[in-house]
Enzyme design. Sequence first.
Site, short mmCIF file in Angstrom:
data_model
loop_
_atom_site.label_atom_id
_atom_site.label_comp_id
_atom_site.label_asym_id
_atom_site.label_seq_id
_atom_site.Cartn_x
_atom_site.Cartn_y
_atom_site.Cartn_z
N CYS A 125 9.18 -21.05 2.30
CA CYS A 125 10.39 -19.93 1.99
C CYS A 125 11.15 -19.70 3.36
CB CYS A 125 9.56 -18.49 1.75
SG CYS A 125 8.28 -18.55 0.34
N HIS A 265 13.52 -12.26 2.99
CA HIS A 265 12.88 -13.04 2.17
C HIS A 265 12.24 -11.91 0.88
CE1 HIS A 265 10.70 -16.08 -0.11
NE2 HIS A 265 9.43 -15.37 0.16
N ASN A 295 9.65 -14.22 -6.44
CA ASN A 295 9.99 -14.88 -5.13
C ASN A 295 10.49 -16.28 -5.46
OD1 ASN A 295 9.26 -16.51 -2.80
ND2 ASN A 295 7.34 -15.55 -2.45
O1 UT7 Z 1 6.87 -16.32 -0.36
C1 UT7 Z 1 5.54 -16.31 0.92
C2 UT7 Z 1 5.05 -14.96 1.14
N1 UT7 Z 1 4.14 -14.53 -0.06
C3 UT7 Z 1 3.85 -13.41 0.20
O2 UT7 Z 1 4.31 -12.72 0.84
C4 UT7 Z 1 2.84 -12.84 -0.92
C5 UT7 Z 1 1.83 -11.74 -0.07
N2 UT7 Z 1 0.93 -10.98 -1.01
C6 UT7 Z 1 1.41 -10.05 -1.89
O3 UT7 Z 1 2.74 -9.88 -2.04
C7 UT7 Z 1 0.28 -9.29 -2.20
O4 UT7 Z 1 -0.89 -9.59 -1.59
C8 UT7 Z 1 0.09 -9.45 -3.85
C9 UT7 Z 1 0.88 -9.14 -4.53
C10 UT7 Z 1 -0.21 -11.07 -3.99
C11 UT7 Z 1 -1.26 -8.82 -4.28
O5 UT7 Z 1 -1.46 -7.40 -3.83
P1 UT7 Z 1 -2.52 -6.79 -3.20
O6 UT7 Z 1 -2.26 -5.37 -3.34
O7 UT7 Z 1 -2.87 -7.45 -1.94
O8 UT7 Z 1 -3.59 -6.88 -4.22
P2 UT7 Z 1 -5.18 -7.73 -4.07
O9 UT7 Z 1 -4.91 -9.16 -3.68
O10 UT7 Z 1 -5.81 -6.92 -2.99
O11 UT7 Z 1 -5.71 -7.43 -5.57
C12 UT7 Z 1 -6.17 -6.20 -5.86
C13 UT7 Z 1 -6.52 -6.32 -7.37
C14 UT7 Z 1 -7.81 -7.32 -7.32
O12 UT7 Z 1 -8.90 -6.95 -8.20
P3 UT7 Z 1 -10.05 -6.39 -7.60
O13 UT7 Z 1 -10.73 -7.44 -7.00
O14 UT7 Z 1 -9.72 -5.12 -6.69
O15 UT7 Z 1 -10.86 -5.87 -8.83
C15 UT7 Z 1 -7.13 -8.38 -8.15
O16 UT7 Z 1 -8.02 -9.16 -8.85
O17 UT7 Z 1 -5.60 -6.58 -8.20
C16 UT7 Z 1 -6.03 -7.61 -9.05
N3 UT7 Z 1 -5.06 -8.56 -9.57
C17 UT7 Z 1 -4.40 -8.28 -10.62
N4 UT7 Z 1 -4.42 -7.24 -11.45
C18 UT7 Z 1 -3.49 -7.28 -12.43
C19 UT7 Z 1 -4.42 -9.66 -8.84
N5 UT7 Z 1 -3.24 -9.95 -9.21
C20 UT7 Z 1 -3.10 -9.10 -10.80
C21 UT7 Z 1 -2.15 -9.25 -11.81
N6 UT7 Z 1 -2.53 -8.32 -12.62
N7 UT7 Z 1 -1.33 -9.98 -11.81
#
Ligand code: UT7
Length: 338
Positions: A125, A265, A295
């Site tokens: 990115c 970004h 993204n």
């Molecule tokens: O381009 C390079 C840079 N990339 C980035 O900057 C991405 C950085 N990361 C993020 O944007 C965020 O970490 C995410 C959007 C990827 C995830 O958000 P989060 O608030 O960190 O969620 P998490 O990974 O802690 O997941 C929370 C919950 C999990 O369930 P449990 O384990 O708490 O039961 C996931 O399984 O949300 C669940 N989950 C979803 N639920 C519904 C993960 N993806 C999804 C989804 N729909 N698409």
Amino acid sequence: MKGVSHRCAHKSKRAVSIIGTGSYAPERILSNADLERMVETSDDWITSRTGIKERRIAAADEFTSHMAAKAAQAAMEQAHVAPEEIDMIVVATVSPDTFFPATACHVQRILGAKNAVCFDVSAACSGFLYSLEIAQQFISTHTYDTILVIGADKLSALVNWKDRNTCVLFGDGAGAAILRSREGSHGVITTYMASDGNYADILCMPGGGCALPITSENFEQHLNTIQMNGKETFKLAVTSMQHAALRALQQANLELSDIKCIIPHQANIRIIEALADRLKVPMDKIYVNLERYGNTSAAAVAMALDEASRKEHFQIGDYILMVVFGGGLTWASSVIQW
Ligand code: UT7
């Protein structure tokens, strides 16, 4: 001594400006509602956790080079630059049409830019700002006059469409800029770049290269798709972008109050809000379009720059700060005077 002074005069650095921008997004829209039918997710989860409402998906026969060339043509039109005038094409991408030749060579063929030297930059990115700096160096040292820089990615081809952790985040697109020397002070003022390979594993595509060639076993384990530790990436994105933003401002000898528009970004609205909070700048100073594109990796900041300039979010003479973060890890920031 005569020779020395001649060399100094010849090598004196010259100002480098962005003289045209362009962007392109594929026609097909994939909405959060569409994703609800593909994986166990919801519009509410995606919107509240990322800010993304929809993303564009390239057709099967629409490659990174095709999107890149369309963005380039828009930039060339705005800059009134003909294909033969382009001395160099740099394409920032992690989803090249082919491992080799470089996607930049495919773009050269499409544009008919027969005088250009062409290569790709792999910085995920952050690739567009890395490429901007490469172009700036070549022009400011009088090596080349006119350089086409493109950020383009077709991440839909690298995503595991069964993995809800990643497939809701990404989209396809391309953004381009033409750089050329210009008299006066306007132009690319400074760029700061950084990398940390110690975090290579937290955001990567492990398979497909020589370390893990595509075999049926690797394919079944989805090793040829994007893998990400979202939480860790999120935290590092905020701290790195904050650091990069301040470093570029320091290098440019400017304050945040001098900046008219910040273009970050476009990965996640919560990352951008956290950045705004840390920098103590209001969100209306920050250009955001991720709700419509998701993204788009190397394309994101380039598409946002083109959109923001066409929507007149800044005028000639205004200072703009771009700041990016991506796999590698890589991060970078640029201050430009429009
Ligand atoms: O381009 C390079 C840079 N990339 C980035 O900057 C991405 C950085 N990361 C993020 O944007 C965020 O970490 C995410 C959007 C990827 C995830 O958000 P989060 O608030 O960190 O969620 P998490 O990974 O802690 O997941 C929370 C919950 C999990 O369930 P449990 O384990 O708490 O039961 C996931 O399984 O949300 C669940 N989950 C979803 N639920 C519904 C993960 N993806 C999804 C989804 N729909 N698409």
